[in-house]
Design an enzyme around this catalytic site. Structure first.
Site, short mmCIF file in Angstrom:
data_model
loop_
_atom_site.label_atom_id
_atom_site.label_comp_id
_atom_site.label_asym_id
_atom_site.label_seq_id
_atom_site.Cartn_x
_atom_site.Cartn_y
_atom_site.Cartn_z
N SER A 1 -1.11 -0.08 -2.68
CA SER A 1 -0.44 -0.57 -3.88
C SER A 1 1.02 -0.90 -3.66
O SER A 1 1.64 -1.55 -4.49
CB SER A 1 -0.54 0.48 -5.01
N THR B 1 2.52 0.77 -9.17
CA THR B 1 3.77 0.66 -8.42
C THR B 1 4.35 2.04 -8.21
O THR B 1 3.82 3.03 -8.70
CB THR B 1 4.77 -0.19 -9.21
N THR C 1 5.57 1.14 -15.34
CA THR C 1 4.39 0.83 -14.54
C THR C 1 3.29 0.39 -15.50
O THR C 1 3.37 0.61 -16.70
CB THR C 1 3.93 2.04 -13.70
N GLY C 2 2.27 -0.25 -14.99
CA GLY C 2 1.19 -0.74 -15.83
C GLY C 2 1.14 -2.25 -15.82
O GLY C 2 1.56 -2.89 -14.85
#
Length: 332
Positions: A89, A191, A242-243
């Site tokens: 990632s 992330t 994040t997301g």
């Protein structure tokens, strides 16, 4: 819970996750009374990061305990995950776009409000360090694509193939039934965002990612965009996101959290309000995507909140390095 497992479980209709950051200027704004919100010496130094990344926070704390500053700490902490090929990632080993290219986004921001960013960077593992070079060695904030790569090489970064065998195999498997459409379905990504306060009480932050897995070539999320994926105001606090980056960008999420803290909200309250801005938008499809925020204020207080369950924050403070499960909005 591991980040990838979380993403699968939070995909309520088969929709996965992405990562995020947004647009805004980098300059600081004055506070009403900096002295009144200073952190207690007992609570410093402090490191927080998105997800379960205890090796990364441990490295950052090592830097701080040796007398290093917050900027060095967040860079070196993020570099741990960038070099982790098993993570798929961030950095080397990241999952590629739909054409098989691993492309990296990152940004960094210091106590003075200075910032640097790289987008669509290829063949350079430590995107966060290139972002720092952009901040420190150029008059610019953001470099992209081939220009970012050439700049990195001019600064001594060595190019290498970031597509590992494991990520290549995953991509080949995905291609069997994948449809080339700019949607999020079983593909996912996240992330690492990190914030630190050093012994001087100064705050810095960094964010780095390989972006949405199997994304359209050229797609950029929120992570490298100052104000969306990351924002630092040394007199107030800092936030990272994040997301699903597209949703973070639409609300300039990290800047919003910091501004809410400026208005008097705690980090937890600010994160919750920022999530509510997303889920309460007209026609929001929030049940089918995830966004999470972590934040810290000048007092050393922290907060984290997400739309769905299983988002977590790693926190290193007062000698304890721990994973903390975040509260979340959608409980039904």
């Amino acid at each position: 819970m591991k980040r990838r497992h979380f993403i699968k479980n939070a995909s309520l209709t088969g929709v996965g996750l992405a990562v995020g950051s947004a647009l805004v200027g980098c300059a600081e704004t004055p506070s009403e009374d900096k002295a009144s919100i200073a952190a207690s010496p007992a609570s410093l130094p402090l490191v927080i990061a998105t997800w379960h990344v205890m090796d990364a926070t441990a490295k950052a704390m090592e830097v701080l305990q040796a007398g290093g500053n917050a900027l060095d700490a967040v860079e070196q902490g993020c570099m741990v995950e960038e070099a982790n090929e098993k993570g798929q990632s961030v950095g080397k080993g990241g999952l590629p776009d739909r054409d098989g290219n691993v492309t990296l986004d990152a940004c960094i921001m210091n106590k003075h409000g200075n910032c640097g960013s790289v987008v669509y960077l290829q063949n350079i593992t430590h995107a966060v360090s290139v972002a720092r070079k952009v901040m420190e060695d150029t008059p610019h904030v953001m470099l992209a694509g081939e220009g970012a790569k050439q700049f990195a090489m001019s600064k001594g970064f060595q190019p290498e193939d970031l597509l590992t065998e494991a990520s290549k195999e995953a991509w080949e498997k995905w291609k069997v039934e994948a449809k080339y459409k700019p949607i999020i379905n079983i593909e996912n990504h996240d992330t690492i965002g990190m914030l630190a306060i050093d012994n001087n009480g100064d705050i810095s932050g960094a964010c780095t990612t390989s972006g949405l897995a199997y994304k359209l070539g050229g797609r950029v999320g929120d992570s490298p965009i100052i104000g969306s994926g990351l924002f630092v105001d040394n007199e107030i606090g800092a936030c990272v996101a994040t997301g699903l980056g597209e949703e973070v960008v639409k609300t300039v999420g990290s800047f919003l959290v910091v501004e809410l803290m400026r208005q008097g909200k705690s980090p937890q309250e600010a994160c919750e309000e920022a999530i509510s801005r997303i889920v309460n938008k007209p026609n929001s499809d929030y049940k089918n995507f995830q966004v999470g925020y972590i934040a810290v204020n000048k007092k050393g207080e922290t907060g984290s909140y997400a739309i769905h369950q299983w988002f977590s924050m790693t926190k290193f403070q007062n000698g304890v390095n721990e994973q903390i499960q975040s509260d979340y909005y959608h409980k039904s």
